[in-house]
Design a protein around this motif. Structure first.
Motif, PDB file in Angstrom:
ATOM      1  N   ALA A 172     -67.377 -33.712 -20.140  1.00 10.10           N
ATOM      2  CA  ALA A 172     -67.777 -32.357 -19.763  1.00 10.10           C
ATOM      3  C   ALA A 172     -67.135 -31.932 -18.456  1.00 10.10           C
ATOM      4  O   ALA A 172     -66.834 -30.756 -18.239  1.00 10.10           O
ATOM      5  N   TYR A 173     -66.922 -32.908 -17.568  1.00  8.13           N
ATOM      6  CA  TYR A 173     -66.271 -32.648 -16.285  1.00  8.13           C
ATOM      7  C   TYR A 173     -65.180 -33.692 -16.090  1.00  8.13           C
ATOM      8  O   TYR A 173     -65.353 -34.870 -16.431  1.00  8.13           O
ATOM      9  N   PHE A 174     -64.072 -33.291 -15.525  1.00  5.72           N
ATOM     10  CA  PHE A 174     -62.985 -34.223 -15.247  1.00  5.72           C
ATOM     11  C   PHE A 174     -62.130 -33.650 -14.134  1.00  5.72           C
ATOM     12  O   PHE A 174     -62.431 -32.587 -13.576  1.00  5.72           O
ATOM     13  N   VAL A 175     -61.037 -34.352 -13.813  1.00  5.82           N
ATOM     14  CA  VAL A 175     -60.233 -34.001 -12.648  1.00  5.82           C
ATOM     15  C   VAL A 175     -58.794 -33.743 -13.072  1.00  5.82           C
ATOM     16  O   VAL A 175     -58.226 -34.500 -13.872  1.00  5.82           O
ATOM     17  N   VAL A 176     -58.192 -32.691 -12.530  1.00  7.56           N
ATOM     18  CA  VAL A 176     -56.803 -32.318 -12.825  1.00  7.56           C
ATOM     19  C   VAL A 176     -56.102 -31.976 -11.508  1.00  7.56           C
ATOM     20  O   VAL A 176     -56.761 -31.808 -10.475  1.00  7.56           O
ATOM     21  N   PRO A 177     -54.746 -31.880 -11.518  1.00  6.11           N
ATOM     22  CA  PRO A 177     -54.040 -31.443 -10.304  1.00  6.11           C
ATOM     23  C   PRO A 177     -54.529 -30.075  -9.837  1.00  6.11           C
ATOM     24  O   PRO A 177     -54.811 -29.184 -10.644  1.00  6.11           O
ATOM     25  N   THR A 178     -54.605 -29.898  -8.534  1.00  8.96           N
ATOM     26  CA  THR A 178     -55.159 -28.676  -7.964  1.00  8.96           C
ATOM     27  C   THR A 178     -54.445 -27.405  -8.422  1.00  8.96           C
ATOM     28  O   THR A 178     -55.106 -26.398  -8.737  1.00  8.96           O
ATOM     29  N   PRO A 179     -53.080 -27.373  -8.500  1.00  5.79           N
ATOM     30  CA  PRO A 179     -52.419 -26.120  -8.897  1.00  5.79           C
ATOM     31  C   PRO A 179     -52.573 -25.766 -10.374  1.00  5.79           C
ATOM     32  O   PRO A 179     -52.224 -24.647 -10.773  1.00  5.79           O
TER      33      PRO A 179
END
Length: 637
Positions: free
Chosen positions: A241-248
């Motif tokens: 449901a939630y995860f992390v990706v590159p900021t741009p």
């Protein structure tokens, strides 16, 4: 009670033969003369766990054919596990000093851990499934963790035998609904964890806050961000449901291909480099769609290649690494070496232990996984490169390699709480298909290792023959047969220059257990964990080690003493003394027996310091080292 023969009265006449023949086996005399008594042993149930059926006067056999001995107790089946409650359980429970599993005991088998069930009918073993017309006198359970349990039901009441055997078969083999799995009952009944500090409890990664905490812990929050675009799994049920990706990266890009083709953050190194993973885009035949995918990926790569992001190295696991079919096949062969029902079969298998273990390719797969993880570590640590793992669904080999890398590089992941959080992050939230891979719902009648339909349709690649134990037995063969044989031994694969320099440099320095840890990956170092897998010898079952641990330490001390003695002999020899005697077989064996250290206790001798086949050869020859090369079968060594 055994009868006695009648002795004749006349002098000089032969005593007649005994007129009474006992049909009671010696091992049953104790049972017949003394009534079996059972102590009341408490069954420990987890929150939400329910007792389903039980049987009394069940004999749990010691796994040794020649004695047929065991412990009487109660066999129970719950909606979580099969448990044997023996007379000695209470003594162990009262021992406060022993380390023990708080969820399952030594004689517990979780229902999902059952691999196969057999019944013995008139000395014949048959697999059990479905409704039975006749019930066995002995129950054999093969477990997925390579344990084998033997339960005698001869003295159990008939109704209890029917109830316990039918219950075990039904609850381990019958198809299940997802909501009927025990985990849902446990989650409802268990108390909520009230701890709030992520450092002191397992991080579940089911909230945006958990991911933000992990980013802050690894100093990855400068270049990466946690997103909630998949909240409620409205984009994809494969992604958390939630995860992390590159900021741009715009969150709208995640929706384009249901999360495929998106670099998802796994972990950040202390130097700012990160480990990422990506699931492959769906294969398309239409040129227009292919062009759209190409443009999309070009945009993604431009995002992660520009500053402040480091250079990205892509590891395509679907085409340049092991296939899941290779792993399944190897494990199936490996497993058969340990699911043994009697000591005769055990010793027969041990004769060709090395060749059978090598033919399974399992240890070579272990080595290749460790080597790939070290290569990724070298890129992150030494070359300051980001690493992007690419796989069809990013939920199998990605989970494995990402976990290995983090265990090697992050000391937090080597703590109990940290490791639990790692499993939760990479495997649970990472979308690994536990239901399909482990067949928890029993939706197929075939065994897991025979089911290929649930595996991704990756092209199966036949692994080259590497001769794993040719390298491992190098030292042993040289000692026994002389250095002339060394030209027949295949050397290990050549490693890349950067990798080898990084690997050897780390192993040449003192180990910092609070920093980077790298495993050994040479052939002799990749071994079967004896106390985990070689469970045939009864002494291996001792809780806390007992005589096994003591004997292992004594043998290590003996090796050290002999090594020092050899050095003394060499010094005397250099001063003109007579040549030292040949080193004993105990120290010269580079690879101990497949039974080590348990066989030493069973046989009450020092025979099994060599593989069984080697010892049998020594029994026929005065000195194996004097034999010619052509008389040695390397396949059995």
């Amino acid at each position: 009670m055994l009868g006695k023969g009648v002795v004749g009265g006349g002098g000089g006449t032969k005593a007649p033969k005994p007129s009474f023949v006992s049909y009671v086996r010696p091992e049953e005399i104790h049972t017949n003369e003394k009534e079996v008594t059972e102590k009341e042993v408490t069954l420990h149930l987890l929150p939400g766990e329910q007792l389903l059926c039980e049987a009394s006067t069940v004999l749990k056999y010691v796994q040794e054919d020649s004695c047929q001995r065991g412990i009487y107790g109660k066999l129970v089946c719950t909606d979580f596990k099969i448990a044997f409650l023996g007379d000695d359980e209470s003594a162990l429970d009262n021992d406060e000093t022993q380390f023990k599993n708080k969820v399952i005991g030594e004689n517990d088998i979780t229902l999902h851990c059952v691999d196969q069930i057999y019944g013995v009918f008139d000395e014949k073993k048959k697999p059990l499934f479905g409704q039975l017309k006749k019930y066995p006198e002995k129950l054999i359970i093969h477990c997925k963790d390579l344990r084998v349990f033997h339960f005698g039901l001869r003295y159990t009441k008939e109704e209890e035998v029917k109830r316990i055997v039918s219950g075990i078969i039904h609850h381990t083999q019958a198809p299940k609904l997802l909501k009927r799995l025990f985990l849902f009952s446990y989650a409802t009944a268990a108390q909520n964890n009230t701890a709030t500090d992520p450092k002191n409890h397992t991080v579940m990664f089911d909230t945006l806050k958990d991911w933000c905490w992990e980013l802050e812990r690894t100093k990855g929050n400068v270049k990466y961000k946690a997103v909630s675009v998949n909240e409620g799994y409205k984009v994809s049920d494969r992604l958390p449901a939630y995860f992390v990706v590159p900021t741009p990266l715009p969150e709208e890009d995640v929706r384009c291909f249901q999360g495929r083709g998106i670099p998802i953050w796994c972990w950040s190194c202390h130097n700012g480099c990160a480990l990422l993973k990506m699931s492959a885009l769906p294969k398309e035949q239409d040129d227009g769609l292919l062009q759209i995918q190409k443009s999309f990926l070009d945009g993604i790569y431009k995002t992660v290649h520009r500053p402040p992001y480091e250079i990205v190295k892509t590891e395509d696991l679907s085409s340049n690494f092991l296939s899941l079919q290779d792993i399944q096949t190897a494990y199936s062969k490996f497993k058969q070496l340990f699911l043994i029902d009697n000591s005769t079969e055990f010793w027969d298998t041990d004769i060709k232990w090395f060749s059978l273990l090598e033919s399974s390719s399992w240890l070579d797969i272990i080595r290749r996984c460790l080597k790939k993880a070290i290569e990724i570590t070298e890129c992150l640590e030494a070359q300051n490169m980001n690493v992007l793992l690419l796989e069809e669904n990013a939920s199998d080999l990605c989970c494995l390699l990402s976990s290995l890398v983090q265990v090697m590089m992050d000391p937090h992941c080597r703590t109990r709480v940290g490791f639990q959080s790692l499993v939760q992050k990479e495997w649970i939230m990472g979308g690994h298909c536990f239901l399909d891979r482990c067949n928890h719902l029993r939706q197929s009648d075939k065994e897991e290792h025979q089911r290929q339909l649930s595996l991704p349709l990756t092209q199966s690649k036949s692994s080259p023959k590497r001769g794993f134990f040719r390298e491992e037995t190098d030292h042993l063969i040289k000692n026994l047969l002389g250095k002339r044989i060394s030209k027949l031994i295949n050397s290990s694969d050549e490693l890349q220059d950067n990798f080898r320099e990084f690997y050897e440099s780390w192993h040449s320095k003192p180990t910092d257990y609070h920093g980077l840890l790298l495993p050994h990956i040479e052939g002799p170092e990749i071994k079967v964990w004896a106390q985990r897998y070689l469970r045939w010898i009864p002494e291996a079952q001792i809780l806390g080690g007992g005589r096994v641990a003591t004997m292992s330490k004594l043998l290590e001390m003996m090796e050290e003493v002999e090594h020092l003695q050899e050095k003394i002999d060499e010094r005397h020899h250099s001063q003109g003394a007579l040549p030292a005697e040949a080193p004993s077989l105990l120290r010269s064996s580079a690879r101990l027996s497949s039974l080590f250290p348990f066989a030493l206790l069973q046989r009450h001798s020092s025979k099994p310091v060599l593989p069984t086949s080697g010892w049998k050869a020594l029994g026929d020859e005065d000195d194996l080292a004097k034999r010619e090369d052509e008389f040695v079968d390397l396949g059995d060594v």
